[in-house]
Design an enzyme around this catalytic site. Structure first.
Site, PDB file in Angstrom:
ATOM      1  N   ASP A   1     -10.198  -4.024  -4.266  1.00 51.70           N
ATOM      2  CA  ASP A   1      -9.288  -3.033  -3.692  1.00 51.70           C
ATOM      3  C   ASP A   1      -9.394  -1.711  -4.542  1.00 51.70           C
ATOM      4  OD1 ASP A   1      -7.336  -1.470  -2.676  1.00 51.70           O
ATOM      5  OD2 ASP A   1      -5.718  -2.746  -2.915  1.00 51.70           O
TER       6      ASP A   1
ATOM      7  N   SER B   1       0.565  -1.239   0.015  1.00 45.98           N
ATOM      8  CA  SER B   1      -0.022   0.200  -0.195  1.00 45.98           C
ATOM      9  C   SER B   1       0.681   1.310  -0.278  1.00 45.98           C
ATOM     10  CB  SER B   1      -0.903  -0.048   1.242  1.00 45.98           C
ATOM     11  OG  SER B   1      -2.104   0.904   1.150  1.00 45.98           O
TER      12      SER B   1
ATOM     13  N   HIS C   1      -8.104  -4.989  -0.053  1.00 48.71           N
ATOM     14  CA  HIS C   1      -6.847  -4.373   0.395  1.00 48.71           C
ATOM     15  C   HIS C   1      -6.483  -4.603   1.736  1.00 48.71           C
ATOM     16  CE1 HIS C   1      -4.021  -0.959  -0.165  1.00 48.71           C
ATOM     17  NE2 HIS C   1      -4.289  -0.623   1.151  1.00 48.71           N
TER      18      HIS C   1
END
Length: 313
Positions: free
Chosen positions: A254, A159, A284
């Site tokens: 996501d 991320s 995610h």
């Protein structure tokens, strides 16, 4: 179709009345993210060595944590992954990603050095970039004392950490004095403008929501013009050629899925070796949820296998 295990996790959050991240103060959000480990993460595995370190940085000392894989000989030089944790440049630390770093070390045979970079809102863009660059240069400089091979050095993260890994790879290429052998980009944020279709199609209902993304963005970015800076949005760099081989991993549900895919495509179009894998049924953040999600463990094994292959002598 969303994986039933991922749906069960989402249902559990609703049943327990867990507040969305964007409704919390950064301090409370950090505490909750740290405490969630007990529910979602496997027990931390044994490794050959864990060592707390500190690297000098432009904004002060940077805490690091080194993991040596099981089976490695003390003092022997092993490949190394410098890892930057996820958490929207606002939450996350060495402990939230401790289990993942141990897993990656043991399964890849590489040392992993995790970086506790500065975060917003206390330290805004580009403080995180400055810290991860300084830490990675320090690892290369101190490779012999750390027992790692500076010529077999990878960068990686999930991320926000995937964003930082991509930025470090570009900056290292441009500087020409920090050879990087591989980049591990796990559902990376690559475009701060948040304009890709998956931000709309996956923007609600899958834990990381549009509201939470805005919360993270606004704690990190001060000036809207920073969205166009490649150190915030590596996808917008005008030259993505001559970069290290990459694994780009995304999740089907996501909001960041499409910008991850576009980054993999851009790397390939620029002449780089890039492998793209999407776990179509996942959300995610899933890779750290191996206690609940079988596909998380498969994803960790995939990442570790690509690391081992890329950094083989």
């Amino acid at each position: 179709m969303l994986h039933p295990q991922a749906q069960a996790f989402i249902d559990l959050l609703v049943q327990r009345g867990v507040p969305p991240t964007h409704t919390l103060t950064p301090a409370d959000a950090r505490k909750f993210y740290r405490e969630r480990r007990a529910v979602t993460q496997p027990e931390p595995g044994e490794v050959a060595e864990v060592r707390e370190l500190s690297a000098p940085g432009p904004h002060g000392a940077i805490p690091l944590r080194l993991y040596r894989p099981l089976g490695s000989t003390a003092g022997a030089s092993v490949p190394v992954l410098v890892y930057y944790h996820g958490g929207g440049w606002t939450i996350g630390d060495l402990d939230t990603h401790d289990t993942l770093c141990r897993e990656l070390a043991n399964l890849s045979g590489c040392a992993v050095i995790a970086v506790d970079y500065r975060m917003g809102p206390e330290h805004r863009f580009p403080a995180a970039v400055d810290d991860v660059l300084a830490a990675t240069y320090w690892v290369r400089k101190e490779a012999d004392s750390l027992g790692v091979n500076a010529n077999r050095l990878a960068v990686g993260g999930d991320s926000a950490g995937g964003n930082l890994a991509a930025v470090v790879a570009i900056a290292a290429r441009d500087a020409g004095d920090l050879p990087i052998a591989f980049q591990l980009l796990i559902y990376p944020a690559t475009d701060m403008r948040c304009v890709h279709p998956s931000h709309t199609s996956n923007g609600q209902g899958y834990v990381l929501t549009s509201d939470t993304i805005k919360y993270f963005h606004d704690h990190y970015i001060t000036d809207p013009q920073h969205d166009l800076d490649w150190r915030a949005s590596p996808l917008l760099h005008p030259d993505l050629s001559r970069l290290p081989p990459a694994l780009v991993l995304t999740a089907g549900y996501d909001p960041l899925r499409d910008e991850g895919l576009d980054y993999a495509r851009a790397l390939t179009a620029a002449g780089n070796r890039a492998v793209y894998v999407c776990f179509e049924r996942q959300i995610h953040g899933f890779i750290t949820m191996g206690r609940l999600l079988d596909e998380a463990n498969a994803a960790v094994a995939l990442c570790a296998g690509e690391l081992r292959r890329a950094l083989a002598a």
